[in-house]
Motif scaffolding. Structure first.
Motif, PDB file in Angstrom:
ATOM      1  N   PRO A  88       0.813  -1.218   0.000  1.00 15.06           N
ATOM      2  CA  PRO A  88       0.000   0.000   0.000  1.00 15.06           C
ATOM      3  C   PRO A  88       0.845   1.266   0.000  1.00 15.06           C
ATOM      4  N   ASP A  89       0.282   2.334  -0.573  1.00 16.18           N
ATOM      5  CA  ASP A  89       0.988   3.618  -0.538  1.00 16.18           C
ATOM      6  C   ASP A  89       0.559   4.457   0.662  1.00 16.18           C
ATOM      7  N   GLN A  90      -0.371   3.946   1.445  1.00 19.54           N
ATOM      8  CA  GLN A  90      -0.725   4.527   2.728  1.00 19.54           C
ATOM      9  C   GLN A  90      -1.333   3.403   3.578  1.00 19.54           C
ATOM     10  N   PRO A  91      -1.432   3.593   4.912  1.00 15.16           N
ATOM     11  CA  PRO A  91      -1.942   2.517   5.757  1.00 15.16           C
ATOM     12  C   PRO A  91      -3.337   2.059   5.336  1.00 15.16           C
ATOM     13  N   VAL A  92      -3.545   0.732   5.390  1.00 18.81           N
ATOM     14  CA  VAL A  92      -4.857   0.145   5.141  1.00 18.81           C
ATOM     15  C   VAL A  92      -5.540   0.001   6.502  1.00 18.81           C
ATOM     16  N   ILE A  93      -6.649   0.706   6.691  1.00 17.80           N
ATOM     17  CA  ILE A  93      -7.317   0.755   7.986  1.00 17.80           C
ATOM     18  C   ILE A  93      -8.686   0.094   7.899  1.00 17.80           C
ATOM     19  N   PHE A  94      -8.984  -0.743   8.886  1.00 19.54           N
ATOM     20  CA  PHE A  94     -10.338  -1.277   9.016  1.00 19.54           C
ATOM     21  C   PHE A  94     -10.690  -1.291  10.504  1.00 19.54           C
ATOM     22  N   SER A  95     -11.922  -1.618  10.816  1.00 21.16           N
ATOM     23  CA  SER A  95     -12.349  -1.588  12.215  1.00 21.16           C
ATOM     24  C   SER A  95     -13.054  -2.887  12.589  1.00 21.16           C
ATOM     25  N   LYS A  96     -13.091  -3.116  13.883  1.00 17.97           N
ATOM     26  CA  LYS A  96     -13.850  -4.226  14.451  1.00 17.97           C
ATOM     27  C   LYS A  96     -14.783  -3.632  15.504  1.00 17.97           C
ATOM     28  N   PRO A  97     -15.987  -4.182  15.651  1.00 19.07           N
ATOM     29  CA  PRO A  97     -16.879  -3.673  16.692  1.00 19.07           C
ATOM     30  C   PRO A  97     -16.413  -4.098  18.076  1.00 19.07           C
ATOM     31  N   GLU A  98     -16.958  -3.458  19.094  1.00 23.67           N
ATOM     32  CA  GLU A  98     -16.592  -3.789  20.474  1.00 23.67           C
ATOM     33  C   GLU A  98     -16.905  -5.246  20.800  1.00 23.67           C
ATOM     34  N   THR A  99     -17.910  -5.830  20.150  1.00 21.41           N
ATOM     35  CA  THR A  99     -18.282  -7.219  20.398  1.00 21.41           C
ATOM     36  C   THR A  99     -17.243  -8.210  19.891  1.00 21.41           C
ATOM     37  N   ALA A 100     -16.254  -7.725  19.146  1.00 22.45           N
ATOM     38  CA  ALA A 100     -15.154  -8.590  18.701  1.00 22.45           C
ATOM     39  C   ALA A 100     -14.149  -8.848  19.818  1.00 22.45           C
ATOM     40  N   LEU A 101     -14.173  -8.026  20.852  1.00 22.32           N
ATOM     41  CA  LEU A 101     -13.156  -8.106  21.904  1.00 22.32           C
ATOM     42  C   LEU A 101     -13.312  -9.388  22.734  1.00 22.32           C
ATOM     43  N   LEU A 102     -12.179 -10.073  22.951  1.00 20.59           N
ATOM     44  CA  LEU A 102     -12.126 -11.280  23.777  1.00 20.59           C
ATOM     45  C   LEU A 102     -10.975 -11.098  24.754  1.00 20.59           C
ATOM     46  N   LYS A 103     -11.259 -11.166  26.059  1.00 22.60           N
ATOM     47  CA  LYS A 103     -10.248 -10.854  27.064  1.00 22.60           C
ATOM     48  C   LYS A 103     -10.086 -11.996  28.071  1.00 22.60           C
ATOM     49  N   ASN A 104      -9.091 -11.817  28.937  1.00 22.92           N
ATOM     50  CA  ASN A 104      -8.887 -12.682  30.103  1.00 22.92           C
ATOM     51  C   ASN A 104      -8.633 -14.146  29.726  1.00 22.92           C
ATOM     52  N   ASN A 105      -7.991 -14.359  28.570  1.00 19.82           N
ATOM     53  CA  ASN A 105      -7.665 -15.715  28.124  1.00 19.82           C
ATOM     54  C   ASN A 105      -8.887 -16.613  28.005  1.00 19.82           C
ATOM     55  N   GLU A 106     -10.038 -16.020  27.772  1.00 16.00           N
ATOM     56  CA  GLU A 106     -11.231 -16.833  27.540  1.00 16.00           C
ATOM     57  C   GLU A 106     -11.084 -17.578  26.212  1.00 16.00           C
TER      58      GLU A 106
ATOM     59  N   TRP B 140     -14.678  -5.857   4.323  1.00 12.34           N
ATOM     60  CA  TRP B 140     -14.218  -7.058   5.004  1.00 12.34           C
ATOM     61  C   TRP B 140     -14.936  -7.324   6.334  1.00 12.34           C
ATOM     62  N   ASP B 141     -15.943  -6.551   6.668  1.00 11.91           N
ATOM     63  CA  ASP B 141     -16.506  -6.591   8.022  1.00 11.91           C
ATOM     64  C   ASP B 141     -16.872  -7.996   8.493  1.00 11.91           C
ATOM     65  N   LEU B 142     -17.522  -8.782   7.647  1.00 10.86           N
ATOM     66  CA  LEU B 142     -17.946 -10.118   8.062  1.00 10.86           C
ATOM     67  C   LEU B 142     -16.753 -11.017   8.338  1.00 10.86           C
ATOM     68  N   ALA B 143     -15.656 -10.809   7.631  1.00  9.48           N
ATOM     69  CA  ALA B 143     -14.466 -11.653   7.770  1.00  9.48           C
ATOM     70  C   ALA B 143     -13.576 -11.232   8.920  1.00  9.48           C
ATOM     71  N   LYS B 144     -13.689  -9.988   9.350  1.00 11.73           N
ATOM     72  CA  LYS B 144     -12.775  -9.445  10.354  1.00 11.73           C
ATOM     73  C   LYS B 144     -13.455  -9.071  11.672  1.00 11.73           C
ATOM     74  N   GLY B 145     -14.736  -8.750  11.630  1.00  4.70           N
ATOM     75  CA  GLY B 145     -15.376  -8.142  12.796  1.00  4.70           C
ATOM     76  C   GLY B 145     -16.327  -9.029  13.560  1.00  4.70           C
TER      77      GLY B 145
END
Length: 202
Positions: free
Chosen positions: A22-40, A102-107
């Motif tokens: 890329p000639d500049q950063p490729v940016i995408f987002s994930k929703p908060e519901t994608a977050l997985l914490k505490n080694n779950e 890419w939302d379905l594949a990443k988020g």
């Protein structure tokens, strides 16, 4: 809280997926519901047969900012962690062919496991080693010196488009070595020699 992520930030990973540099950063987002914490555990979703791991250094934003100059960007994060950008590669490939987002594949749910965060003090931001082992076998090894775009550049660039807020997370890109995960796998991620996460695929 929002999760912003950077694609194609390591040259060897770009090559292994046959993507263009890329000639500049490729940016995408994930929703908060994608977050997985505490080694779950991560539960393998029924809609994909090809979930890939992508280990990444994650920045935690420490104060609000927008239009941040690169020379001041270091003031906007105090802690780093390690995360996985789980990607449904089969779904992503279909979306890319059609030129669709890419939302379905990443988020999807739990697609962003994140470790606890540690102070950035004592680290050279341009020379941090990190790694991912699966079932005791080293799968990915990276060093932040290999990034196309540095942490500070990414914060400056992203803040031109999105106001960064305290607690936002920035996934900064993955090195080469991505591959599928399967049920029963155990994933252990390290920054330098410190274990940051240790969880299973179920």
């Amino acid at each position: 809280m929002k999760i912003l992520a950077v694609g194609r930030n390591y040259v060897e990973h770009i090559a292994e997926l046959n993507n263009e540099k890329p000639d500049q950063p490729v940016i995408f987002s994930k929703p908060e519901t994608a977050l997985l914490k505490n080694n779950e555990p991560f539960y393998y979703p029924a809609f994909s047969q090809d979930i890939h791991h992508e280990v990444e250094i994650v920045l935690k934003v420490s104060k609000m900012g927008k239009n941040i100059e690169e020379k001041f960007a270091h003031k906007y994060y105090d802690e780093i962690g390690l995360g996985i950008d789980f990607t449904a590669r089969d779904i992503q490939s279909k979306l890319k062919v059609k030129g669709l987002p890419w939302d379905l594949a990443k988020g999807f749910n739990d697609s962003a496991p994140v470790s606890d965060f540690v102070s950035k003090e004592g680290f050279d931001m341009q020379n941090i080693n990190f790694s991912l082992d699966i079932n005791g076998e080293r799968k990915q090894t990276g060093n932040t010196s290999m990034m196309l775009y540095s942490f500070d550049y990414l914060i400056s660039f992203i803040s031109q488009y999105f106001t960064l807020k305290t607690g936002d997370l920035i996934f900064t890109g993955t090195p080469a070595g991505v591959s599928p995960v399967k049920i029963g796998d155990r994933l252990v991620g390290k920054i330098e020699e410190s274990v940051m996460f240790d969880f299973e695929i179920k």
